[in-house]
Design a protein around this motif. Structure first.
Motif, mmCIF file in Angstrom:
data_model
loop_
_atom_site.group_PDB
_atom_site.id
_atom_site.type_symbol
_atom_site.label_atom_id
_atom_site.label_comp_id
_atom_site.label_asym_id
_atom_site.label_seq_id
_atom_site.Cartn_x
_atom_site.Cartn_y
_atom_site.Cartn_z
ATOM 1 N N THR A 225 0.822 -1.222 0.000
ATOM 2 C CA THR A 225 0.000 0.000 0.000
ATOM 3 C C THR A 225 0.855 1.270 0.000
ATOM 4 O OG1 THR A 225 -0.174 -0.051 2.418
ATOM 5 C CG2 THR A 225 -1.934 -1.134 1.164
ATOM 6 N N ARG B 61 -5.531 0.577 -1.613
ATOM 7 C CA ARG B 61 -5.417 -0.063 -2.929
ATOM 8 C C ARG B 61 -6.725 0.006 -3.712
ATOM 9 N NH1 ARG B 61 -0.468 -2.917 -4.459
ATOM 10 N NH2 ARG B 61 -1.553 -3.305 -6.416
ATOM 11 N N ASP B 62 -7.500 1.040 -3.457
ATOM 12 C CA ASP B 62 -8.673 1.316 -4.280
ATOM 13 C C ASP B 62 -8.231 2.192 -5.449
ATOM 14 O OD1 ASP B 62 -10.466 -0.084 -2.661
ATOM 15 O OD2 ASP B 62 -10.734 1.651 -1.332
ATOM 16 N N VAL B 63 -8.729 1.889 -6.634
ATOM 17 C CA VAL B 63 -8.331 2.617 -7.834
ATOM 18 C C VAL B 63 -8.801 4.071 -7.767
ATOM 19 C CG1 VAL B 63 -8.583 2.765 -10.345
ATOM 20 C CG2 VAL B 63 -8.315 0.530 -9.244
ATOM 21 N N VAL C 137 0.356 1.613 -10.018
ATOM 22 C CA VAL C 137 0.378 0.150 -9.961
ATOM 23 C C VAL C 137 1.355 -0.375 -11.000
ATOM 24 C CG1 VAL C 137 -1.982 -0.019 -9.103
ATOM 25 C CG2 VAL C 137 -1.573 -0.099 -11.571
ATOM 26 N N GLY D 126 -0.326 4.542 -1.217
ATOM 27 C CA GLY D 126 -0.793 4.472 -2.585
ATOM 28 C C GLY D 126 0.271 4.896 -3.571
ATOM 29 N N ASN E 197 -4.085 -3.684 -10.722
ATOM 30 C CA ASN E 197 -4.209 -3.609 -9.270
ATOM 31 C C ASN E 197 -4.222 -4.963 -8.582
ATOM 32 O OD1 ASN E 197 -4.581 -2.418 -6.746
ATOM 33 N ND2 ASN E 197 -6.810 -2.351 -6.950
ATOM 34 N N LYS E 198 -4.649 -6.008 -9.272
ATOM 35 C CA LYS E 198 -4.881 -7.290 -8.613
ATOM 36 C C LYS E 198 -3.820 -8.333 -8.951
ATOM 37 C CE LYS E 198 -8.815 -5.791 -6.918
ATOM 38 N NZ LYS E 198 -8.967 -5.513 -5.468
ATOM 39 N N GLU F 177 -6.695 1.415 -14.638
ATOM 40 C CA GLU F 177 -6.130 1.136 -13.308
ATOM 41 C C GLU F 177 -4.690 1.625 -13.297
ATOM 42 O OE1 GLU F 177 -6.500 -2.956 -12.151
ATOM 43 O OE2 GLU F 177 -8.680 -2.890 -12.101
ATOM 44 N N VAL G 284 -3.551 3.836 -7.268
ATOM 45 C CA VAL G 284 -4.386 3.381 -6.152
ATOM 46 C C VAL G 284 -4.087 4.222 -4.921
ATOM 47 C CG1 VAL G 284 -4.632 1.008 -6.975
ATOM 48 C CG2 VAL G 284 -2.682 1.612 -5.508
ATOM 49 N N ASP G 285 -5.056 4.251 -3.991
ATOM 50 C CA ASP G 285 -4.860 4.994 -2.749
ATOM 51 C C ASP G 285 -4.301 4.080 -1.672
ATOM 52 O OD1 ASP G 285 -6.990 3.450 -1.805
ATOM 53 O OD2 ASP G 285 -8.455 5.082 -1.955
#
Length: 361
Positions: free
Chosen positions: A150, A204-206, A233, A230, A238-239, A197, A200-201
């Motif tokens: 993060t 890890r939210d876009v 990415v 954040g 992100n995933k 994407e 992220v913050d």
């Protein structure tokens, strides 16, 4: 707006002269920025000038210092950028690498104590112009969150590779992050929502808002204190399920070949104390392996097969370099694009230094 590339070049050369760079260095710096804008890579074009100006003011960049060759062997060279612009040291190092590759078939160069060096592809094309295959890498400020992390630690760590082909060389030039940090700056200046994407913050939210994204990157890249968390990415998004650890691996490879090999700062530490990026430059002579024209023809045939594959309706199958060279042709005819915010910045610099600013065409 659009401005003539020749006017942009004249403006930049005059600005760099006023800032204390030699005529030769100013010409090179202007060429790297105009080259980026001509190829549609505005993230590394004239919009970088205000940042360069700030680094000169705070002493991070010292225009009067010159890069120095510290050590060299028949196939390798180590260069100290000596706190000057990365472009100047990288150009010197790649010239040395080219000389070595011409003599012994391969050349490797590493640059330490460096700064931002523009687009990595500029140096790969240096090798291409000499009939060689070229590679250029750099680390950056800490902008990228590793897989499942993060906080930013890795750099966007550009990688460029050029191989002879027709009608133009194969030219891959990109970050090992989803995008270069400069693309966030450009989106912020234009007020455009981030399309993918990219950032992220701390959770890890876009992030889609460019101003929020720019604030996240600024705290990651320019602060020695606590980070908000954040960042960019890695390639893969992100995933972890989309294999973003492969993008992280690519970025770590660049860290090893730049900051570690140069015995400088890794990206995570460039905000602590001295500011120093590192670069890795590589070239080899393909003629050792076969007739250069045959290799070029075979590469062209492969790339054309990719371009000719069945594709999604309304889309086009392209290979790295295609868009860049298309933009180059269009920009040479129609001028280079400059966003309003960047134009305000270069206007302010022009007023400060008494330099005429390029006019819209």
């Amino acid at each position: 707006m659009r401005v003539k590339a020749t006017d942009e070049r004249t403006y930049l050369e005059t600005v760099f002269d006023k800032l204390g760079f030699s005529e030769q260095d100013g010409h090179l710096l202007a060429d790297t920025l105009v080259d980026a804008d001509l190829r549609g890579i505005s993230s590394h074009g004239i919009q970088r000038l205000a940042w360069y100006r700030r680094m000169i003011k705070d002493g991070t960049i010292v225009p009067t210092k010159q890069p120095k060759v510290l050590r060299e062997l028949p196939g390798s060279v180590l260069v100290d950028a000596n706190q000057n612009m990365g472009q100047i040291a990288a150009h010197l190092a790649m010239n040395k690498v080219i000389e070595k590759a011409k003599k012994v078939g391969v050349g490797i160069g590493v640059v330490r104590n460096s700064n931002h060096f523009g687009i990595a592809g500029y140096y790969a094309r240096q090798a291409l112009h000499a009939g060689l295959v070229g590679i250029a890498l750099t680390n950056t400020r800490p902008l990228v969150v590793p897989t499942n992390a993060t906080q930013a630690f890795l750099g966007s760590n550009a990688f460029a590779f050029g191989f002879p082909a027709s009608p133009h060389p194969f030219m891959f030039d990109g970050a090992t992050a989803a995008v270069a940090g400069g693309k966030i700056q450009v989106a912020d200046k234009k007020g455009q929502e981030l399309p993918g994407e990219w950032v992220v913050d701390k959770n890890r939210d876009v992030v889609k808002d460019p101003k929020e994204a720019e604030d996240i990157l600024a705290t990651a890249a320019f602060s020695e204190g606590p980070q908000k968390g954040g960042g960019l990415v890695t390639l893969g998004g992100n995933k972890e399920v989309n294999a973003n650890y492969k993008g992280m691996g690519n970025s770590i490879v660049v860290e090893l070949l730049t900051g570690i090999l140069a015995q400088g700062s890794i990206s995570a530490d460039t905000v602590k104390g001295k500011h120093d990026f590192s670069q890795f430059l590589f070239a080899f002579d393909p003629a050792f392996f076969g007739d250069p024209e045959t290799l070029k023809k075979d590469a062209t045939a492969m790339l054309n097969r990719i371009r000719g594959l069945k594709h999604v309706p309304g889309k086009q199958t392209w290979v790295p370099g295609d868009r860049e060279y298309r933009y180059l042709k269009e920009s040479q005819q129609n001028g280079v694009a400059v966003d309003d915010k960047t134009y305000e910045e270069i206007t302010a610099i022009g007023k400060e230094l008494s330099v005429e600013v390029p006019q819209s065409i």
